[in-house]
Scaffold this motif. Structure first.
Motif, PDB file in Angstrom:
ATOM      1  N   ALA A 105     -12.562 -30.843  48.444  1.00  0.00           N
ATOM      2  CA  ALA A 105     -11.704 -31.734  48.086  1.00  0.00           C
ATOM      3  C   ALA A 105     -10.141 -31.179  48.590  1.00  0.00           C
ATOM      4  O   ALA A 105      -9.296 -31.860  48.956  1.00  0.00           O
ATOM      5  CB  ALA A 105     -11.588 -32.094  46.518  1.00  0.00           C
ATOM      6  N   VAL A 106     -10.148 -29.958  48.342  1.00  0.00           N
ATOM      7  CA  VAL A 106      -8.909 -29.110  48.626  1.00  0.00           C
ATOM      8  C   VAL A 106      -8.691 -29.264  50.050  1.00  0.00           C
ATOM      9  O   VAL A 106      -7.525 -29.417  50.764  1.00  0.00           O
ATOM     10  CB  VAL A 106      -9.020 -27.813  48.294  1.00  0.00           C
ATOM     11  N   ALA A 107      -9.782 -29.128  50.957  1.00  0.00           N
ATOM     12  CA  ALA A 107      -9.680 -29.094  52.523  1.00  0.00           C
ATOM     13  C   ALA A 107      -9.217 -30.380  53.016  1.00  0.00           C
ATOM     14  O   ALA A 107      -8.499 -30.691  54.066  1.00  0.00           O
ATOM     15  CB  ALA A 107     -10.895 -28.519  52.859  1.00  0.00           C
ATOM     16  N   LEU A 108      -9.699 -31.541  52.293  1.00  0.00           N
ATOM     17  CA  LEU A 108      -9.589 -32.928  52.427  1.00  0.00           C
ATOM     18  C   LEU A 108      -8.042 -33.079  52.233  1.00  0.00           C
ATOM     19  O   LEU A 108      -7.427 -33.750  52.997  1.00  0.00           O
ATOM     20  CB  LEU A 108     -10.377 -33.788  51.757  1.00  0.00           C
ATOM     21  N   ALA A 109      -7.481 -32.625  51.057  1.00  0.00           N
ATOM     22  CA  ALA A 109      -6.169 -32.848  50.824  1.00  0.00           C
ATOM     23  C   ALA A 109      -5.323 -32.137  51.847  1.00  0.00           C
ATOM     24  O   ALA A 109      -4.104 -32.765  52.241  1.00  0.00           O
ATOM     25  CB  ALA A 109      -5.925 -32.283  49.650  1.00  0.00           C
TER      26      ALA A 109
ATOM     27  N   PHE B  29     -11.655 -34.304  58.763  1.00  0.00           N
ATOM     28  CA  PHE B  29     -12.000 -35.289  57.791  1.00  0.00           C
ATOM     29  C   PHE B  29     -11.409 -36.666  57.939  1.00  0.00           C
ATOM     30  O   PHE B  29     -11.810 -37.859  57.325  1.00  0.00           O
ATOM     31  CB  PHE B  29     -11.356 -35.029  56.379  1.00  0.00           C
ATOM     32  N   LYS B  30     -10.246 -36.679  59.145  1.00  0.00           N
ATOM     33  CA  LYS B  30      -9.739 -38.096  59.270  1.00  0.00           C
ATOM     34  C   LYS B  30     -10.515 -38.979  59.921  1.00  0.00           C
ATOM     35  O   LYS B  30     -10.263 -40.230  60.420  1.00  0.00           O
ATOM     36  CB  LYS B  30      -8.402 -37.985  59.849  1.00  0.00           C
ATOM     37  N   SER B  31     -11.594 -38.382  60.680  1.00  0.00           N
ATOM     38  CA  SER B  31     -12.327 -39.303  61.731  1.00  0.00           C
ATOM     39  C   SER B  31     -13.535 -39.895  61.148  1.00  0.00           C
ATOM     40  O   SER B  31     -14.243 -40.876  61.834  1.00  0.00           O
ATOM     41  CB  SER B  31     -13.061 -38.304  62.495  1.00  0.00           C
ATOM     42  N   PHE B  32     -13.654 -40.148  59.592  1.00  0.00           N
ATOM     43  CA  PHE B  32     -14.639 -40.721  59.214  1.00  0.00           C
ATOM     44  C   PHE B  32     -14.327 -41.063  57.726  1.00  0.00           C
ATOM     45  O   PHE B  32     -13.287 -40.545  57.198  1.00  0.00           O
ATOM     46  CB  PHE B  32     -16.042 -39.858  59.189  1.00  0.00           C
ATOM     47  N   ASP B  33     -14.953 -42.151  57.277  1.00  0.00           N
ATOM     48  CA  ASP B  33     -14.729 -42.774  55.781  1.00  0.00           C
ATOM     49  C   ASP B  33     -15.206 -42.025  54.786  1.00  0.00           C
ATOM     50  O   ASP B  33     -16.722 -41.861  54.889  1.00  0.00           O
ATOM     51  CB  ASP B  33     -14.923 -44.195  55.779  1.00  0.00           C
ATOM     52  N   LEU B  34     -14.661 -41.302  53.717  1.00  0.00           N
ATOM     53  CA  LEU B  34     -15.200 -40.579  52.637  1.00  0.00           C
ATOM     54  C   LEU B  34     -15.450 -41.556  51.311  1.00  0.00           C
ATOM     55  O   LEU B  34     -15.680 -40.901  50.430  1.00  0.00           O
ATOM     56  CB  LEU B  34     -14.380 -39.611  52.377  1.00  0.00           C
TER      57      LEU B  34
ATOM     58  N   LEU C 102     -22.912 -36.167  65.581  1.00  0.00           N
ATOM     59  CA  LEU C 102     -23.385 -37.115  64.975  1.00  0.00           C
ATOM     60  C   LEU C 102     -22.516 -38.314  64.907  1.00  0.00           C
ATOM     61  O   LEU C 102     -22.549 -38.957  63.900  1.00  0.00           O
ATOM     62  CB  LEU C 102     -23.500 -36.632  63.527  1.00  0.00           C
ATOM     63  N   TYR C 103     -21.827 -38.608  66.066  1.00  0.00           N
ATOM     64  CA  TYR C 103     -20.848 -39.757  66.124  1.00  0.00           C
ATOM     65  C   TYR C 103     -21.751 -41.022  65.948  1.00  0.00           C
ATOM     66  O   TYR C 103     -22.941 -41.248  66.186  1.00  0.00           O
ATOM     67  CB  TYR C 103     -20.428 -39.858  67.503  1.00  0.00           C
ATOM     68  N   GLU C 104     -21.085 -41.821  64.986  1.00  0.00           N
ATOM     69  CA  GLU C 104     -21.581 -43.045  64.445  1.00  0.00           C
ATOM     70  C   GLU C 104     -22.961 -43.142  63.880  1.00  0.00           C
ATOM     71  O   GLU C 104     -23.665 -43.979  63.697  1.00  0.00           O
ATOM     72  CB  GLU C 104     -21.637 -44.198  65.775  1.00  0.00           C
ATOM     73  N   ALA C 105     -23.373 -41.781  63.140  1.00  0.00           N
ATOM     74  CA  ALA C 105     -24.680 -41.538  62.492  1.00  0.00           C
ATOM     75  C   ALA C 105     -24.584 -42.419  61.318  1.00  0.00           C
ATOM     76  O   ALA C 105     -23.388 -42.513  60.697  1.00  0.00           O
ATOM     77  CB  ALA C 105     -24.839 -40.164  62.410  1.00  0.00           C
ATOM     78  N   VAL C 106     -25.682 -42.836  60.843  1.00  0.00           N
ATOM     79  CA  VAL C 106     -25.743 -43.609  59.601  1.00  0.00           C
ATOM     80  C   VAL C 106     -26.511 -42.794  58.566  1.00  0.00           C
ATOM     81  O   VAL C 106     -27.656 -42.177  58.548  1.00  0.00           O
ATOM     82  CB  VAL C 106     -26.612 -44.941  59.646  1.00  0.00           C
TER      83      VAL C 106
ATOM     84  N   LEU D 227     -22.479 -27.942  58.490  1.00  0.00           N
ATOM     85  CA  LEU D 227     -21.640 -29.051  59.364  1.00  0.00           C
ATOM     86  C   LEU D 227     -20.483 -28.302  60.041  1.00  0.00           C
ATOM     87  O   LEU D 227     -19.659 -29.089  60.592  1.00  0.00           O
ATOM     88  CB  LEU D 227     -21.315 -30.040  58.589  1.00  0.00           C
ATOM     89  N   THR D 228     -20.579 -26.987  60.310  1.00  0.00           N
ATOM     90  CA  THR D 228     -19.346 -26.395  60.898  1.00  0.00           C
ATOM     91  C   THR D 228     -19.044 -27.063  62.278  1.00  0.00           C
ATOM     92  O   THR D 228     -19.722 -27.139  63.462  1.00  0.00           O
ATOM     93  CB  THR D 228     -19.693 -24.841  61.222  1.00  0.00           C
ATOM     94  N   ARG D 229     -17.803 -27.568  62.267  1.00  0.00           N
ATOM     95  CA  ARG D 229     -17.291 -28.309  63.614  1.00  0.00           C
ATOM     96  C   ARG D 229     -18.254 -29.188  64.149  1.00  0.00           C
ATOM     97  O   ARG D 229     -18.320 -29.361  65.413  1.00  0.00           O
ATOM     98  CB  ARG D 229     -17.089 -27.193  64.886  1.00  0.00           C
ATOM     99  N   ALA D 230     -19.038 -29.769  63.283  1.00  0.00           N
ATOM    100  CA  ALA D 230     -19.750 -30.931  63.622  1.00  0.00           C
ATOM    101  C   ALA D 230     -19.003 -32.231  64.264  1.00  0.00           C
ATOM    102  O   ALA D 230     -17.951 -32.192  63.246  1.00  0.00           O
ATOM    103  CB  ALA D 230     -20.760 -31.398  62.633  1.00  0.00           C
ATOM    104  N   HIS D 231     -19.496 -33.090  64.912  1.00  0.00           N
ATOM    105  CA  HIS D 231     -18.555 -34.226  65.352  1.00  0.00           C
ATOM    106  C   HIS D 231     -18.937 -35.370  64.464  1.00  0.00           C
ATOM    107  O   HIS D 231     -20.105 -35.730  64.777  1.00  0.00           O
ATOM    108  CB  HIS D 231     -18.960 -34.641  66.722  1.00  0.00           C
ATOM    109  N   LEU D 232     -18.349 -35.782  63.573  1.00  0.00           N
ATOM    110  CA  LEU D 232     -18.629 -36.641  62.691  1.00  0.00           C
ATOM    111  C   LEU D 232     -17.806 -37.995  62.851  1.00  0.00           C
ATOM    112  O   LEU D 232     -17.787 -38.839  61.790  1.00  0.00           O
ATOM    113  CB  LEU D 232     -18.397 -36.238  61.261  1.00  0.00           C
ATOM    114  N   ALA D 233     -17.089 -38.283  63.816  1.00  0.00           N
ATOM    115  CA  ALA D 233     -16.277 -39.505  64.112  1.00  0.00           C
ATOM    116  C   ALA D 233     -17.208 -40.684  63.694  1.00  0.00           C
ATOM    117  O   ALA D 233     -18.419 -40.856  64.340  1.00  0.00           O
ATOM    118  CB  ALA D 233     -15.656 -39.419  65.229  1.00  0.00           C
ATOM    119  N   LYS D 234     -16.613 -41.535  62.942  1.00  0.00           N
ATOM    120  CA  LYS D 234     -17.193 -42.933  62.701  1.00  0.00           C
ATOM    121  C   LYS D 234     -18.578 -43.020  61.997  1.00  0.00           C
ATOM    122  O   LYS D 234     -19.226 -43.746  62.202  1.00  0.00           O
ATOM    123  CB  LYS D 234     -17.348 -43.803  63.857  1.00  0.00           C
TER     124      LYS D 234
END
Length: 201
Positions: free
Chosen positions: A189-193, A174-179, A134-138, A149-156
């Motif tokens: 939230a725990v996984a993100l932290a 979680f670091k590859s996209f803006d939350l 889902l790279y750069e998906a809107v 969304l297990t191991r889904a590619h969510l960059a950008k």
């Protein structure tokens, strides 16, 4: 060519065919070609398509119920207001496809190429996207509750205002996209932290 229910078609060329408003039930298509075919308002129910080519195909307002499209190519296809109910789309490529107004009701879209797809305000609740690209998906304001969304590619990917509560996000970076503005549940939230090095007791 008349498509018969429950019939099997292998390596047939249906390119540029006219199939508007037809109903296909229980048919199987193996490595068939539907390039630039006209399939507007087509209904498929319990059909199976394996390694088929739908490049440039018009699937506007088509409706698919319990059908499977596995490892198919939909490059440049048009899915305007198409509907997929509990369909299996595993491994299919939707590069440059137009998917405005599409409806997804459940189903398995694992390992699909959905790069740069635009699904703002779309209901994707309960849909399986395991390892989907889902790279750069809107996905602004999309409803992704209980999606996988297990191991889904969510960059950008864009998720402003999206609802991810209950979604399975194992192996997601979680670091590859803006939350910003995204609704998360406690476990997410725990996984993100933890992804940022926090120690959560």
């Amino acid at each position: 060519m008349l498509i018969r229910n429950d019939e099997t078609y292998t390596e047939k060329d249906f390119s540029h065919g006219q199939f508007k408003e037809e109903e296909w039930r229980g048919a199987t298509f193996l490595r068939c070609r539907f390039g630039s075919a006209f399939m507007e308002e087509l209904l498929t129910s319990g059909c199976r398509f394996e390694e088929c080519d739908f490049t440039g195909t018009a699937l506007n307002a088509s409706w698919h119920v319990g059908s499977a499209f596995t490892n198919c190519r939909f490059r440049g296809a048009n899915f305007f207001v198409a509907k997929f109910e509990e369909c299996k789309m595993v491994g299919s490529d939707f590069s440059e496809a137009s998917m405005d107004g599409i409806t997804l009701a459940g189903g398995d879209w694992s390992y699909t190429n959905l790069r740069q797809v635009s699904w703002s305000k779309q209901s994707l609740r309960g849909v399986r996207f395991t390892e989907a690209d889902l790279y750069e998906a809107v996905l602004d304001k999309a409803d992704l509750r209980d999606a996988d969304l297990t191991r889904a590619h969510l960059a950008k990917v864009r998720l402003q205002g999206a609802d991810l509560r209950g979604a399975v996000m194992d192996g997601v970076d979680f670091k590859s996209f803006d939350l910003k503005g995204v609704r998360l549940d406690t476990a997410q939230a725990v996984a993100l932290a933890r992804s940022y090095g926090a120690k959560v007791n």
